[in-house]
Design a protein around this motif. Structure first.
Motif, PDB file in Angstrom:
ATOM      1  N   GLU A  95      -4.788  -7.679   1.541  1.00  0.00           N
ATOM      2  CA  GLU A  95      -5.633  -6.812   0.726  1.00  0.00           C
ATOM      3  C   GLU A  95      -7.024  -6.582   1.330  1.00  0.00           C
ATOM      4  N   ASP A  96      -7.754  -7.634   1.649  1.00  0.00           N
ATOM      5  CA  ASP A  96      -9.133  -7.474   2.127  1.00  0.00           C
ATOM      6  C   ASP A  96      -9.219  -6.694   3.438  1.00  0.00           C
TER       7      ASP A  96
ATOM      8  N   ARG B 161     -19.579  -3.886   6.143  1.00  0.00           N
ATOM      9  CA  ARG B 161     -20.007  -2.626   5.516  1.00  0.00           C
ATOM     10  C   ARG B 161     -21.248  -2.061   6.198  1.00  0.00           C
TER      11      ARG B 161
ATOM     12  N   TRP C 270       0.861  -1.186   0.000  1.00  0.00           N
ATOM     13  CA  TRP C 270       0.000   0.000   0.000  1.00  0.00           C
ATOM     14  C   TRP C 270       0.899   1.239   0.000  1.00  0.00           C
TER      15      TRP C 270
ATOM     16  N   ASP D 114      -8.746   8.213   1.686  1.00  0.00           N
ATOM     17  CA  ASP D 114      -8.967   8.176   0.234  1.00  0.00           C
ATOM     18  C   ASP D 114      -7.710   8.424  -0.591  1.00  0.00           C
TER      19      ASP D 114
ATOM     20  N   GLY E 257      -7.084  -4.593   4.610  1.00  0.00           N
ATOM     21  CA  GLY E 257      -6.643  -3.230   4.323  1.00  0.00           C
ATOM     22  C   GLY E 257      -7.761  -2.374   3.761  1.00  0.00           C
ATOM     23  N   TYR E 258      -8.466  -2.890   2.772  1.00  0.00           N
ATOM     24  CA  TYR E 258      -9.593  -2.156   2.190  1.00  0.00           C
ATOM     25  C   TYR E 258     -10.686  -1.905   3.231  1.00  0.00           C
ATOM     26  N   ALA E 259     -10.916  -2.890   4.097  1.00  0.00           N
ATOM     27  CA  ALA E 259     -11.950  -2.730   5.120  1.00  0.00           C
ATOM     28  C   ALA E 259     -11.620  -1.579   6.066  1.00  0.00           C
TER      29      ALA E 259
ATOM     30  N   ILE F  28      -9.512   0.976   5.503  1.00  0.00           N
ATOM     31  CA  ILE F  28      -9.486   2.240   4.769  1.00  0.00           C
ATOM     32  C   ILE F  28     -10.897   2.819   4.680  1.00  0.00           C
ATOM     33  N   ALA F  29     -11.885   1.950   4.432  1.00  0.00           N
ATOM     34  CA  ALA F  29     -13.275   2.400   4.389  1.00  0.00           C
ATOM     35  C   ALA F  29     -13.729   2.890   5.760  1.00  0.00           C
TER      36      ALA F  29
ATOM     37  N   LYS G  79      -3.437   3.500  -2.260  1.00  0.00           N
ATOM     38  CA  LYS G  79      -3.732   2.527  -3.303  1.00  0.00           C
ATOM     39  C   LYS G  79      -2.813   1.325  -3.161  1.00  0.00           C
ATOM     40  N   THR G  80      -3.227   0.216  -3.724  1.00  0.00           N
ATOM     41  CA  THR G  80      -2.388  -0.983  -3.708  1.00  0.00           C
ATOM     42  C   THR G  80      -1.522  -1.022  -4.959  1.00  0.00           C
TER      43      THR G  80
END
Length: 275
Positions: free
Chosen positions: A199-200, A270, A132, A212, A202-204, A206-207, A215-216
């Motif tokens: 990855e998963d 989410r 990242w 914003d 990390g995205y969780a 970040i949300a 990026k990966t």
């Protein structure tokens, strides 16, 4: 000659009795362990959505796809499994070493962990560990050696596979911090050039943190398997229980249970973050 034969017979009889007593002691110990094993305690990395995270309604409990998997396993083996929050990932691994927890619901395979845990095959999921970086800064990454000379950050006691872990120790400068949230803040503030994490999750996060500007980068650092493990010092660790769990995990993997659980728990995460 006669004395020698009689001695041999007596000696053989003693050895047979000793072997029988040893077997009886082993069977008694195994039976006692099975009798005591009325419940299994599982835990894991609490900063790992959609796989594991703390329940907002009960912070002593972990929820997520891996927690749901433990309930599927519980029904298969006929033993209740409680999935508890026992602290950050580093502490969790120490608890497993000491036998204060039975199962780790999700761990990569490393030689060091084999010293204190049994792994169950096959793995129940495959994860992608990525780089990242900030999207507003130039960052070239195509191979591991591109990270040499840059400042990295990750979470303490994280492993990304034997080969990369060894390369990182020998060639890279990576600071470790207590939590993924802390690591993400360090990266967004520019105190590190890159973060290494799956990855998963990390995205969780970040949300969750409304970040914003990250990026990966491709390709992935590693593609690693997640395994269920059992502490060597768990009082429930018997050959009989290991066999039951192994058979159950084989059936669960063949039924593709984990993919369905992950999809459902992504939606659950989410939904919780939108409240």
């Amino acid at each position: 000659m006669g004395r020698h034969i009689r001695y041999s017979v007596i000696r053989s009889g003693q050895l047979i009795l000793l072997a029988l007593f040893s077997c009886m002691a082993f069977w008694s110990a195994s039976a006692a362990a099975d009798e005591l094993c009325k419940k299994l305690i599982a835990t894991g990395n609490p900063e790992y959505p959609p796989f594991l995270w703390r329940d907002p309604e009960d912070e002593n409990r972990l929820i997520g796809a891996n927690a749901e998997l433990m309930q599927v396993l519980s029904k298969e083996i006929g033993i209740p499994i409680e999935v508890r929050y026992l602290g950050p990932w580093g502490r969790v691994q120490e608890e497993a070493k000491l036998g204060r927890v039975d199962l780790l619901a999700g761990a990569f395979l490393t030689l060091a962990r084999l010293d204190y845990m049994d792994y169950f095959y096959p793995s129940f999921h495959k994860t992608h560990t990525v780089i990242w970086s900030r999207s507003d800064r130039s960052f070239i990454y195509k191979k591991w050696s591109d990270l040499v000379g840059k400042r990295g950050v990750t979470v303490i006691n994280n492993s990304f596979g034997e080969e990369f872990d060894r390369y990182a120790r020998e060639s890279l400068k990576i600071m470790t911090v207590a939590s993924l949230e802390q690591a993400l803040n360090i990266l967004t503030l520019g105190r590190a050039d890159y973060l290494i994490y799956e990855e998963d999750p990390g995205y969780a996060y970040i949300a969750k943190l409304n970040i914003d500007n990250l990026k990966t980068r491709t390709p992935a650092i590693t593609n690693e398997d997640l395994y269920l493990t059992l502490s060597h010092k768990s009082p429930c660790n018997t050959p009989e229980l290991r066999a039951r769990i192994a058979r159950a995990m084989y059936r669960i993997e063949k039924q593709n249970v984990m993919s369905k659980l992950v999809a459902a728990q992504i939606q659950q995460w989410r939904k919780q973050q939108s409240k």
